[in-house]
Write an enzyme that holds these catalytic residues in place. Structure first.
Site, PDB file in Angstrom:
ATOM      1  N   SER A  74       0.869  -1.817   0.158  1.00 22.51           N
ATOM      2  CA  SER A  74      -0.102   0.036   0.094  1.00 22.51           C
ATOM      3  C   SER A  74       0.439   1.601  -0.347  1.00 22.51           C
ATOM      4  O   SER A  74       0.243   2.472  -0.238  1.00 22.51           O
ATOM      5  CB  SER A  74      -1.232   0.500   0.755  1.00 22.51           C
ATOM      6  OG  SER A  74      -0.419  -0.123   2.282  1.00 22.51           O
ATOM      7  N   LYS A 144       0.797   5.055   7.043  1.00 20.61           N
ATOM      8  CA  LYS A 144       0.139   6.114   5.679  1.00 20.61           C
ATOM      9  C   LYS A 144       1.047   6.919   5.427  1.00 20.61           C
ATOM     10  O   LYS A 144       1.424   7.422   6.557  1.00 20.61           O
ATOM     11  CB  LYS A 144      -1.458   5.723   5.394  1.00 20.61           C
ATOM     12  CG  LYS A 144      -2.125   4.506   5.507  1.00 20.61           C
ATOM     13  CD  LYS A 144      -1.779   4.033   4.495  1.00 20.61           C
ATOM     14  CE  LYS A 144      -3.119   2.433   4.836  1.00 20.61           C
ATOM     15  NZ  LYS A 144      -2.705   0.948   3.465  1.00 20.61           N
TER      16      LYS A 144
END
Length: 293
Positions: A74, A144
């Site tokens: 990701s 993230k």
């Protein structure tokens, strides 16, 4: 005749006294030192050294830095699966909060990882996670990039560009071939609440980030209190060593407009009473001057 022969007893010496023989303790003095105690063998001190090392490792893990392993794609190409990153856990203790552009590790704010299986670690993995060289298997943490902080407006139409407070971002870190926004989430516009973050992965078409959780209780926002710390460096493998700096696009002029208005409002609110007091003093002076005339 009048002198004393070398080595002969003086008149002050007692009968039978001569040069003093070194005792066993005196003979060992050169090796053991002035205390007269022999140095302890290394193997006897080894358990104490191990305990001290473990305590230091736990303190570092709890308050300074901790290693985390990247489990998925990701955050490609910034981070690859299997990378080990070091996370700064110290600065949050001094009141520092995550900023735009930083890569952060945070605890699952809701049910983002509800479908992810919890692996069963072996003895070695448990030991390494205990001292902070590996993350705990029981902790479901994510990594993230922070895109928006409290007060920011984050929006995207179609495939992009992504905008923060009306400023389009130039994002060279986005995975090659990806668009800044996913086509299946063609449009969104959110305002980040107080003490919350809006986060997105760099592999935009393969990241279950804030965009995919807008229908949940947290509306896709991550509480600041859930943040473990900022990832500051890729420590492993060696050929991947690199620092994780904030991209220049987040420093462009005007992007911090929402955050900058807060101090201005506070300053204005504080100035109002001062202006009223000044006007009252001037009014009194004028009325006093009129009476004297």
């Amino acid at each position: 005749m009048g002198g004393v022969a070398v080595g002969a007893r003086s008149e002050q010496d007692g009968p039978g006294e001569g040069p003093e023989e070194p005792t066993g303790k005196t003979r060992r003095w050169g090796r053991a030192g002035r205390s007269g105690k022999a140095q302890r063998p290394f193997w006897k001190e080894l358990p104490l050294l191990i305990v001290v090392a473990l305590v230091l490792a736990l303190l570092i893990k709890s308050f300074l830095v901790q290693a985390f392993s990247i489990p998925s794609e990701s955050m490609q190409n910034t981070l690859q699966p299997g990378d080990r990153v070091l996370v700064d856990k110290l600065t949050p203790w001094f009141g520092s909060k995550p900023e735009r552009g930083e890569v952060v590790v945070f605890h699952d704010p809701g049910h983002w990882m509800k479908d992810e299986p919890t692996p069963e670690p072996n003895v070695v993995q448990k030991a390494l996670s205990f001292i902070g060289l590996m993350p705990s298997a029981n902790e479901k943490d994510l990594i993230k990039r922070v895109v928006g902080v409290a007060g920011d407006t984050v929006e995207c139409k179609g495939t992009g560009p992504l905008k923060v407070n009306g400023k389009p971002l130039k994002e060279p870190y986005v995975f090659p071939g990806n668009t800044p926004c996913s086509t299946n989430l063609s449009q969104f516009k959110v305002t980040v609440p107080k003490d919350r973050l809006w986060v997105m992965g760099d592999h935009r078409q393969d990241s279950q980030d804030s965009r995919y959780h807008q229908d949940e209780d947290d509306k896709g926002f991550v509480p600041v209190d859930n943040v473990v710390g900022r990832a500051i460096v890729i420590a492993w493998p060696v050929d991947r060593w690199d620092t994780l700096s904030v991209p220049a696009t987040f420093g462009q002029k005007g992007i911090g407009k929402a955050a900058a208005t807060a101090p201005t409002a506070v300053a204005f609110a504080g100035a109002v009473p001062l202006v009223l007091v000044r006007r009252r003093l001037l009014s009194r002076r004028k009325s006093g001057g009129t009476k004297r005339n």
